[in-house]
Design a protein around this motif. Structure first.
Motif, PDB file in Angstrom:
ATOM      1  N   THR B 225       0.867  -1.301  -0.017  1.00 13.05           N
ATOM      2  CA  THR B 225       0.002   0.063   0.099  1.00 13.05           C
ATOM      3  C   THR B 225       0.786   1.372   0.016  1.00 13.05           C
ATOM      4  O   THR B 225       0.511   2.165  -0.439  1.00 13.05           O
ATOM      5  CB  THR B 225      -1.138   0.238   1.386  1.00 13.05           C
ATOM      6  N   ASN B 226       2.126   1.213   0.480  1.00 10.34           N
ATOM      7  CA  ASN B 226       2.893   2.287   0.550  1.00 10.34           C
ATOM      8  C   ASN B 226       3.716   2.486  -0.754  1.00 10.34           C
ATOM      9  O   ASN B 226       4.573   3.418  -0.599  1.00 10.34           O
ATOM     10  CB  ASN B 226       3.534   2.752   1.775  1.00 10.34           C
ATOM     11  N   GLY B 227       3.807   1.440  -1.464  1.00  5.19           N
ATOM     12  CA  GLY B 227       4.603   1.459  -2.631  1.00  5.19           C
ATOM     13  C   GLY B 227       5.952   1.596  -2.424  1.00  5.19           C
ATOM     14  O   GLY B 227       6.711   1.874  -3.400  1.00  5.19           O
ATOM     15  N   ASP B 228       6.539   0.775  -1.418  1.00  2.98           N
ATOM     16  CA  ASP B 228       7.900   0.908  -1.268  1.00  2.98           C
ATOM     17  C   ASP B 228       8.533  -0.513  -1.783  1.00  2.98           C
ATOM     18  O   ASP B 228       9.826  -0.662  -1.639  1.00  2.98           O
ATOM     19  CB  ASP B 228       8.355   1.167   0.181  1.00  2.98           C
ATOM     20  N   GLY B 229       7.998  -1.248  -2.551  1.00  2.78           N
ATOM     21  CA  GLY B 229       8.588  -2.517  -3.210  1.00  2.78           C
ATOM     22  C   GLY B 229       8.589  -3.712  -2.485  1.00  2.78           C
ATOM     23  O   GLY B 229       8.988  -4.503  -2.967  1.00  2.78           O
ATOM     24  N   ILE B 230       8.175  -3.408  -0.949  1.00  3.90           N
ATOM     25  CA  ILE B 230       8.209  -4.795  -0.222  1.00  3.90           C
ATOM     26  C   ILE B 230       7.073  -4.657   0.555  1.00  3.90           C
ATOM     27  O   ILE B 230       6.265  -3.628   0.640  1.00  3.90           O
ATOM     28  CB  ILE B 230       9.426  -4.511   0.838  1.00  3.90           C
ATOM     29  N   VAL B 231       6.515  -6.020   0.908  1.00  8.28           N
ATOM     30  CA  VAL B 231       5.385  -6.109   1.773  1.00  8.28           C
ATOM     31  C   VAL B 231       5.781  -6.333   3.446  1.00  8.28           C
ATOM     32  O   VAL B 231       6.583  -7.525   3.431  1.00  8.28           O
ATOM     33  CB  VAL B 231       4.654  -7.168   1.064  1.00  8.28           C
ATOM     34  N   ASP B 232       5.298  -5.543   3.986  1.00 10.60           N
ATOM     35  CA  ASP B 232       5.782  -5.718   5.637  1.00 10.60           C
ATOM     36  C   ASP B 232       4.572  -6.608   6.307  1.00 10.60           C
ATOM     37  O   ASP B 232       3.642  -7.014   5.713  1.00 10.60           O
ATOM     38  CB  ASP B 232       5.991  -4.548   6.265  1.00 10.60           C
ATOM     39  N   MET B 233       4.797  -6.823   7.454  1.00 14.02           N
ATOM     40  CA  MET B 233       3.694  -7.857   8.234  1.00 14.02           C
ATOM     41  C   MET B 233       2.419  -7.251   8.119  1.00 14.02           C
ATOM     42  O   MET B 233       1.288  -7.887   8.025  1.00 14.02           O
ATOM     43  CB  MET B 233       4.377  -7.992   9.572  1.00 14.02           C
ATOM     44  N   ASP B 234       2.450  -5.813   8.483  1.00 13.28           N
ATOM     45  CA  ASP B 234       1.158  -5.206   8.490  1.00 13.28           C
ATOM     46  C   ASP B 234       0.254  -5.456   7.249  1.00 13.28           C
ATOM     47  O   ASP B 234      -0.969  -5.575   7.097  1.00 13.28           O
ATOM     48  CB  ASP B 234       1.224  -3.826   8.936  1.00 13.28           C
ATOM     49  N   GLU B 235       1.106  -4.988   6.066  1.00 15.81           N
ATOM     50  CA  GLU B 235       0.554  -5.122   4.810  1.00 15.81           C
ATOM     51  C   GLU B 235       0.060  -6.574   4.274  1.00 15.81           C
ATOM     52  O   GLU B 235      -0.939  -6.678   3.860  1.00 15.81           O
ATOM     53  CB  GLU B 235       1.367  -4.557   3.746  1.00 15.81           C
TER      54      GLU B 235
END
Lengths: 56, 587
Positions: B225-235
């Motif tokens: 969702t924040n478009g930083d190219g990685i998916v973190d745990m919350d996402e």
């Protein structure tokens, strides 16, 4: 000792949990006075009475 | 503040849980475009939709004597046990188990403490019950430990010590996040707590749903969702929660392989969370038992290969083929094991379930049972028999509640007087007492209910000659009873032995049918060689009712307990719940 109650065909709808356990051949521990089931006839009567009311 | 200086009360955990579920429903409907029904969208979450995880930790106990102890946690058809402590009167287990709770499911957890015995069965020393629904109404932000009194199994008024238990209802957000954390860990090869596109792709493949590459990339972009190219745990947690409702990306549980999506979507996550717990060894209680009694079997039983208990075939293994008789407690929604001596089970099997036994029955066992019952009746009516009452109470410790009995123990001059004891008027409230269209249970008993005779013979009554005509006899049988519904109320020795009227109506007549006094235990009822219900001594009464038509009430005598007494007479109008009669020792 045992008590068996026989109801006329289609006279009673037993509670669903009792039927479900019985179909697993599993007895249900119950106490005097807890619900067993509801009359099918009476329920039908009530429905027809309600329908009659709404038509009128 | 809120403008008036008074802080609004915090919503309870239950209401927060419900509102979160409601939000999920709304989101689901909006996405599916099914929100057109205004009445539907304004409706809250139905009570039967509620499901969550309760985390129960058995911390320690403080007992009156020193021994090696272990504790069991039973909920519904599952029982778990802790490790055995060292020899002490203050055992510490610190064992945790997560269990699912649902509104319509079991919610009264029983915690039992056993002392271990080297060669014999372990002994129950105390127990307590916890209603997990009560926890939902409490506003507990943190896990807290409660000291509960451990009741003496032989007397509900004395305690054997205390047990410290902590119960905590997990917030669904917590469940989602902890699930996402675990899922993420599977493919987080560099252990940075985040997923690259390649790690994300591996994860999607691990779910075994065969998604196309472009679909996986689309999901990755959707999650990031924040478009930083990685998916973190919350996402990842948000994606899994949303996507599992819309178009499930996890079709099978990655741990046990069970197909998901059969029930509510949130239940899928709960299922997988519990599966992960089992797999990672985070849960330090042993499961796989149906009842606490099974969990407490001695070491010899545990060595055996057949020492496993399956919830699936519980019914099939009960009755005649079981080494133990299991019944389902309607109040606690828990399986319990019926107290019956192993030697008696073996002798009943030998007599009622074999052709040799059948030959014995034909060659005089009927008379032996009758004479035995008459003799027992005389004995139990003698003043000397009163001394057996305390021994009987000890044998059925925890199963007879003397607080409910109308008269004190000292008032019973014979064992039979005690056996037919009356209860206090408030002890058995009658459900819907003014509604004649609702029938109620006729006895404190183990019950079987079938909509037709065919079903009763398919699932329970195996005597080849069983029929309604045979049960009622010519004088009490009416055509309307043909393939009628029947309910079997089986009383065990420890039960309250008075029977009550299940429906309101007029007693038309009584018909007595003489007969044998076979046992009414499932071992005989489930035997094709024995026709207990159509051959035993019985009294049939016909009750005529406006709501149910005619109802046949059949009181059947059994070995030892063959005396049947009615307290109403022909022509009496009876209200449901009224006392109708009793069984006592005799022939």
């Amino acid at each position: 000792s045992t008590v068996i109650c026989v109801f006329e065909k289609d006279a009673i709808q037993f509670d669903a949990d009792l039927l479900a356990n019985s179909e697993r051949s599993l007895e249900t521990l119950v106490e005097v006075g807890t619900t067993l089931g509801v009359s099918k006839r009476n329920r039908g009567l009530k429905v027809s009475e309600l329908q009659k009311c709404s038509i009128e | 503040g809120n403008g008036n200086g008074v802080e609004p009360p915090l919503p309870s955990r239950f209401s927060r849980f419900r509102s979160r579920l409601r939000l999920r429903r709304h989101r689901g409907r909006d996405r599916c475009g099914a929100a057109g029904d205004a009445s539907e969208s304004g409706k809250g979450v139905a009570a039967d939709e509620f499901a969550g995880i309760a985390r129960i930790r058995i911390v320690k106990a403080d007992l009156r004597f020193k021994d090696k102890f272990f504790a069991c946690l039973s909920l519904g058809e599952r029982t778990y046990r802790t490790e055995t402590s060292d020899s002490t009167h203050r055992p510490v287990w610190n064992s945790e188990k997560k269990v699912v709770i649902e509104t319509n499911g079991p919610h009264i957890a029983r915690i039992s403490v056993f002392e271990t015995n080297r060669f014999s069965k372990n002994t129950l020393v105390g127990y307590c019950e916890v209603d997990l629904f009560d926890l939902l109404t409490k506003d507990l932000e943190e896990e807290h430990v409660e000291d509960l009194a451990l009741l003496d199994p032989s007397s509900s008024t004395t305690t054997m010590g205390t047990i410290s238990v902590s119960c905590y209802i997990e917030d669904p957000v917590e469940t989602e996040q902890s699930f996402a954390r675990r899922v993420l860990a599977i493919v987080d090869y560099n252990e940075d707590g985040k997923l690259s596109l390649s790690e994300f792709s591996d994860l999607m493949k691990a779910f075994g749903n065969g998604l196309a590459v472009n679909k996986i990339e689309e999901l990755f972009r959707q999650a990031d969702t924040n478009g930083d190219g990685i998916v973190d745990m919350d996402e990842l947690a948000a994606l899994l929660a949303d996507q599992q409702e819309k178009e499930p990306i996890i079709s099978n549980c990655p741990v046990c392989g069970e197909s998901l999506g059969k029930y509510d979507k949130i239940n899928d996550m709960i299922h997988m969370t519990l599966c992960f717990d089992e797999g990672t060894g985070n849960q330090i209680m042993t499961g796989g038992f149906l009842t606490d009694k099974q969990a407490a079997y001695g070491w010899m039983f545990k060595l055996s290969e057949w020492a496993n208990f399956s919830s699936y075939d519980v019914g099939l293994r009960s009755g005649s083929t079981a080494s133990h008789i299991l019944v389902f407690d309607r109040r606690t929604k828990r399986l319990v094991e019926e107290a019956i001596d192993g030697k008696i089970v073996l002798s009943m099997r030998a007599l009622y379930q074999s052709k040799v036994g059948l030959t014995l029955i034909d060659s005089g066992v009927k008379d032996i049972l009758k004479n035995l019952s008459e003799k027992q009746g005389k004995k139990m009516n003698s003043p000397e028999s009163a001394k057996d009452i305390p021994k009987f109470l000890e044998l059925f410790a925890g199963q007879i509640n003397m607080d409910e009995t109308k008269d004190p123990i000292e008032s019973f001059k014979t064992f039979n007087e005690f056996f037919i004891r009356q209860l206090k008027p408030s002890a058995r409230p009658i459900a819907h007492i003014d509604d004649g269209s609702i029938a109620t249970c006729a006895a404190d008993c183990r019950l079987m209910a079938y909509s037709s005779v065919d079903e009763s013979t398919r699932f329970w009554i195996k005597g080849r000659k069983f029929s309604i005509e045979g049960l009622l006899g010519a004088d009490a049988h009416y055509n309307a009873f043909k393939n009628g519904s029947l309910v079997i109320f089986r009383l065990a020795p420890q039960d309250y032995h008075r029977f009550h009227v299940p429906v309101s109506g007029t007693v038309e007549k009584f018909v007595e049918i003489p007969g044998c006094l076979y046992t009414v235990n499932p071992i005989a009822v489930n035997s094709k060689y024995c026709n207990v219900f159509t051959e035993n001594k019985r009294v049939i009464s016909i009750i005529s009712t406006p709501e149910f038509g005619k109802v046949a009430f059949v009181a059947i005598g059994a070995t030892m307990v063959g005396s049947i007494t009615f307290v109403k007479k022909e022509g009496d109008y009876v209200h449901k719940g009224d006392e109708f009669g009793y069984f006592s020792f005799g022939g």
